[in-house]
Design a protein around this motif. Structure first.
Motif, PDB file in Angstrom:
ATOM      1  N   VAL A   5      75.198 -50.622 -98.565  1.00 15.24           N
ATOM      2  CA  VAL A   5      74.332 -51.104 -97.495  1.00 15.24           C
ATOM      3  C   VAL A   5      73.693 -49.890 -96.829  1.00 15.24           C
ATOM      4  N   GLY A   6      72.423 -49.959 -96.498  1.00  9.96           N
ATOM      5  CA  GLY A   6      71.746 -48.845 -95.846  1.00  9.96           C
ATOM      6  C   GLY A   6      72.112 -48.736 -94.382  1.00  9.96           C
ATOM      7  N   TRP A   7      71.622 -47.674 -93.750  1.00 12.99           N
ATOM      8  CA  TRP A   7      71.969 -47.394 -92.355  1.00 12.99           C
ATOM      9  C   TRP A   7      71.428 -48.460 -91.400  1.00 12.99           C
ATOM     10  N   ARG A   8      70.398 -49.189 -91.815  1.00 12.45           N
ATOM     11  CA  ARG A   8      69.843 -50.198 -90.915  1.00 12.45           C
ATOM     12  C   ARG A   8      70.875 -51.269 -90.572  1.00 12.45           C
ATOM     13  N   ARG A   9      71.836 -51.437 -91.470  1.00 11.69           N
ATOM     14  CA  ARG A   9      72.891 -52.426 -91.221  1.00 11.69           C
ATOM     15  C   ARG A   9      73.681 -52.079 -89.959  1.00 11.69           C
ATOM     16  N   TRP A  10      73.828 -50.768 -89.688  1.00  9.73           N
ATOM     17  CA  TRP A  10      74.658 -50.335 -88.568  1.00  9.73           C
ATOM     18  C   TRP A  10      73.764 -50.003 -87.362  1.00  9.73           C
ATOM     19  N   SER A  11      73.277 -51.032 -86.718  1.00  8.99           N
ATOM     20  CA  SER A  11      72.370 -50.866 -85.583  1.00  8.99           C
ATOM     21  C   SER A  11      73.128 -50.348 -84.361  1.00  8.99           C
ATOM     22  N   ASN A  12      72.357 -49.956 -83.357  1.00  6.44           N
ATOM     23  CA  ASN A  12      72.971 -49.540 -82.109  1.00  6.44           C
ATOM     24  C   ASN A  12      73.787 -50.678 -81.497  1.00  6.44           C
ATOM     25  N   GLU A  13      73.279 -51.904 -81.631  1.00  7.93           N
ATOM     26  CA  GLU A  13      74.021 -53.050 -81.101  1.00  7.93           C
ATOM     27  C   GLU A  13      75.384 -53.159 -81.766  1.00  7.93           C
ATOM     28  N   TYR A  14      75.447 -52.881 -83.084  1.00  8.72           N
ATOM     29  CA  TYR A  14      76.726 -52.963 -83.793  1.00  8.72           C
ATOM     30  C   TYR A  14      77.666 -51.849 -83.325  1.00  8.72           C
ATOM     31  N   LEU A  15      77.138 -50.626 -83.231  1.00  4.97           N
ATOM     32  CA  LEU A  15      77.975 -49.489 -82.829  1.00  4.97           C
ATOM     33  C   LEU A  15      78.530 -49.668 -81.423  1.00  4.97           C
ATOM     34  N   TYR A  16      77.676 -50.125 -80.496  1.00  4.79           N
ATOM     35  CA  TYR A  16      78.086 -50.151 -79.101  1.00  4.79           C
ATOM     36  C   TYR A  16      78.696 -51.477 -78.659  1.00  4.79           C
ATOM     37  N   GLU A  17      78.188 -52.579 -79.192  1.00  2.71           N
ATOM     38  CA  GLU A  17      78.693 -53.883 -78.745  1.00  2.71           C
ATOM     39  C   GLU A  17      79.855 -54.381 -79.588  1.00  2.71           C
ATOM     40  N   VAL A  18      79.844 -54.072 -80.890  1.00  2.00           N
ATOM     41  CA  VAL A  18      80.920 -54.540 -81.769  1.00  2.00           C
ATOM     42  C   VAL A  18      82.053 -53.510 -81.836  1.00  2.00           C
ATOM     43  N   LEU A  19      81.700 -52.263 -82.162  1.00  2.00           N
ATOM     44  CA  LEU A  19      82.728 -51.231 -82.276  1.00  2.00           C
ATOM     45  C   LEU A  19      83.134 -50.670 -80.914  1.00  2.00           C
ATOM     46  N   GLY A  20      82.269 -50.809 -79.923  1.00  2.00           N
ATOM     47  CA  GLY A  20      82.612 -50.344 -78.571  1.00  2.00           C
ATOM     48  C   GLY A  20      82.478 -48.851 -78.376  1.00  2.00           C
ATOM     49  N   LEU A  21      81.500 -48.219 -79.052  1.00  4.69           N
ATOM     50  CA  LEU A  21      81.312 -46.782 -78.914  1.00  4.69           C
ATOM     51  C   LEU A  21      80.987 -46.413 -77.466  1.00  4.69           C
ATOM     52  N   TYR A  22      81.493 -45.255 -77.044  1.00  4.73           N
ATOM     53  CA  TYR A  22      81.328 -44.753 -75.667  1.00  4.73           C
ATOM     54  C   TYR A  22      79.861 -44.766 -75.248  1.00  4.73           C
ATOM     55  N   TRP A  23      79.622 -45.235 -74.011  1.00  3.81           N
ATOM     56  CA  TRP A  23      78.236 -45.314 -73.543  1.00  3.81           C
ATOM     57  C   TRP A  23      78.163 -45.064 -72.034  1.00  3.81           C
ATOM     58  N   ASP A  24      78.554 -43.884 -71.613  1.00  4.48           N
ATOM     59  CA  ASP A  24      78.426 -43.520 -70.201  1.00  4.48           C
ATOM     60  C   ASP A  24      77.939 -42.077 -70.133  1.00  4.48           C
ATOM     61  N   TRP A  25      76.704 -41.871 -70.532  1.00  8.17           N
ATOM     62  CA  TRP A  25      76.148 -40.531 -70.655  1.00  8.17           C
ATOM     63  C   TRP A  25      75.329 -40.139 -69.432  1.00  8.17           C
ATOM     64  N   LYS A  26      75.640 -40.724 -68.302  1.00  9.46           N
ATOM     65  CA  LYS A  26      74.871 -40.446 -67.094  1.00  9.46           C
ATOM     66  C   LYS A  26      75.169 -39.043 -66.566  1.00  9.46           C
ATOM     67  N   VAL A  27      74.117 -38.311 -66.243  1.00 12.59           N
ATOM     68  CA  VAL A  27      74.255 -36.987 -65.636  1.00 12.59           C
ATOM     69  C   VAL A  27      74.424 -37.170 -64.136  1.00 12.59           C
ATOM     70  N   GLN A  28      75.430 -36.495 -63.565  1.00  7.63           N
ATOM     71  CA  GLN A  28      75.685 -36.565 -62.125  1.00  7.63           C
ATOM     72  C   GLN A  28      75.793 -35.142 -61.589  1.00  7.63           C
ATOM     73  N   PRO A  29      74.677 -34.511 -61.302  1.00  9.06           N
ATOM     74  CA  PRO A  29      74.687 -33.096 -60.912  1.00  9.06           C
ATOM     75  C   PRO A  29      75.561 -32.813 -59.706  1.00  9.06           C
ATOM     76  N   LEU A  30      76.049 -31.584 -59.636  1.00 10.68           N
ATOM     77  CA  LEU A  30      76.767 -31.132 -58.447  1.00 10.68           C
ATOM     78  C   LEU A  30      75.871 -31.304 -57.229  1.00 10.68           C
ATOM     79  N   PRO A  31      76.429 -31.578 -56.049  1.00  6.21           N
ATOM     80  CA  PRO A  31      75.601 -31.727 -54.837  1.00  6.21           C
ATOM     81  C   PRO A  31      74.650 -30.541 -54.659  1.00  6.21           C
TER      82      PRO A  31
END
Length: 435
Positions: A403-429
């Motif tokens: 199966v090609g890479w299109r099978r493994w969409s972002n929805e599959y990686l993040y919603e099905v497999l539960g890949l980490y998704w908290d990449w927010k930058v929070q600069p020092l004050p």
């Protein structure tokens, strides 16, 4: 100080207050507090919370829990109070440094971690009262992020010349006699001094082994007089609200900032010379190849605690800020951990591998999110996605259903497999713009 509970916490408060109010007082009768079962239980709790692999004896926390934690701690206490305690050899572990070289950690067995932890719980209360405000490593209510904030503040307050200090094999060159003399200025309990000597000599005739609970405290004690030496320089050279020289240390990572004003020409060279002189007194050397002097007014960068720091103009064109980006070595290190998790995964289900990857990513992101890390986060996030897609595709092909890479969409990686998704930058004050 590490937060303890009940009587132990109150004991540590009393010791700290005594040490703070009487700077020359030498403490005695401490060994009974170190061997108190409550202290040993707290040391065990902290050691277990930190996790870590077994030492040379192969004993794990689960082994101890199965056999009975109370009996284990009672046996440790018995060995200590009867004078039979002897630390086991540490288990050496080589950690890649990213430049083809390795840093050797020495992992004590759990029994020795508990003893070191108990010793630290009591001695930390004394020496924390003596430590200088300009050291941040392995101390209560302090963190790498606070150290970074203070360095940034120094550079933005006219101290534009930065000495990026690299110590040569610092932990490996700590002289036992010098360290014991420094500890003895505050401790006159022969049993405690004997225990300290046993712990530091396990790694050899010189140096303090990295990997045990006591090592960071010992390293801070060893450099404390140098910390105060530079704090005195800071106070003497201050002009009103502005310092002309400042010094920041986190473990063996040191940055000295010096005013770039023309009237302070030559001060940076003299500051470096003073540092070399003070280090020589205790047998510590600079790594001359890696120690460098940079001029931030010319856009030159310096490194501190995994970040590259550089003074740049704000996007608005008015004023400057300190750009803090994760070092290339830091990005390579987290990628290597992801590769290693997948390489060791074998037939482990993808969801379980993703949980392991998530734990690695969460720790890395939480540390570096205080910088200008958006570009680095995108790089690492894309890499994690690519490695997981490659793994999934390879497993499908083994089952004769390519199966090609299109099978493994972002929805599959993040919603099905539960890949980490908290990449927010929070600069020092006060970090400003330029994320």
């Amino acid at each position: 100080m590490t937060k303890a509970s009940g009587n132990l916490q109150e004991l540590r408060r009393r010791i700290y207050r005594k040490a703070k109010s009487e700077k020359t007082h030498r403490f005695w009768g401490l060994f009974v507090h170190i061997t108190n079962i409550e202290t040993l239980e707290e040391a065990y709790r902290i050691a277990k919370g930190n996790g870590g692999a077994p030492g040379i004896d192969g004993q794990s926390f689960s082994d101890i829990e199965s056999a009975g934690r109370a009996a284990f701690l009672a046996a440790v206490r018995e060995d200590l109070v009867t004078g039979r305690y002897e630390p086991m050899p540490n288990r050496p572990v080589e950690i890649p440094k990213g430049n083809g070289k390795f840093r050797t950690l020495q992992i004590p067995c759990i029994r020795d971690r508990v003893v070191q932890g108990a010793l630290k719980l009591i001695l930390e209360a004394i020496f924390e009262a003596d430590f200088c405000p300009n050291s941040y490593g392995f101390r209560p209510k302090r963190s790498p992020h606070r150290a970074l904030a203070e360095v940034r503040r120094s550079v933005m307050r006219r101290m534009s010349t930065v000495i990026d200090v690299d110590l040569s094999r610092y932990f490996d060159t700590i002289r036992h006699s010098v360290l014991l003399d420094k500890i003895a200025k505050r401790i006159q309990d022969p049993q405690v001094m004997h225990l300290v000597k046993q712990i530091i000599k396990v790694g050899g005739k010189i140096g303090v082994p990295q990997g045990g609970p006591f090592s960071p405290l010992a390293a801070n004690i060893y450099l404390n007089e140098i910390d105060w030496f530079f704090d005195a320089i800071r106070r003497k050279t201050a002009e009103g609200d502005y310092e002309a020289v400042n010094y920041h240390r986190f473990a063996d990572d040191i940055v000295i900032t010096v005013s770039g004003h023309h009237t302070k020409r030559g001060w940076a060279e003299r500051a470096l010379q003073r540092l070399q002189e003070q280090l020589a007194l205790i047998g510590v050397e600079l790594n001359r190849e890696k120690t460098k002097m940079v001029n931030t007014l010319q856009g030159e960068a310096f490194g501190f605690l995994g970040f590259d720091l550089r003074r740049v103009r704000k996007p608005s064109g008015e004023g400057y800020f300190i750009l803090m980006t994760p070092k290339k070595k830091a990005r390579q290190a987290v990628k290597a951990k992801i590769r290693d998790i997948i390489a060791r995964g074998g037939a482990t289900p993808a969801t379980e591998l993703v949980k392991q990857i998530n734990a690695t990513l969460a720790g890395w992101v939480n540390y570096f999110r205080v910088g200008n890390a958006s570009r680095a986060f995108s790089e690492v996030r894309d890499y994690a996605e690519m490695k997981i897609r490659t793994l999934l595709t390879r497993r499908k092909r083994r089952r004769k259903s390519s199966v090609g890479w299109r099978r493994w969409s972002n929805e599959y990686l993040y919603e099905v497999l539960g890949l980490y998704w908290d990449w927010k930058v929070q600069p020092l004050p006060g970090l400003g713009e330029g994320k």
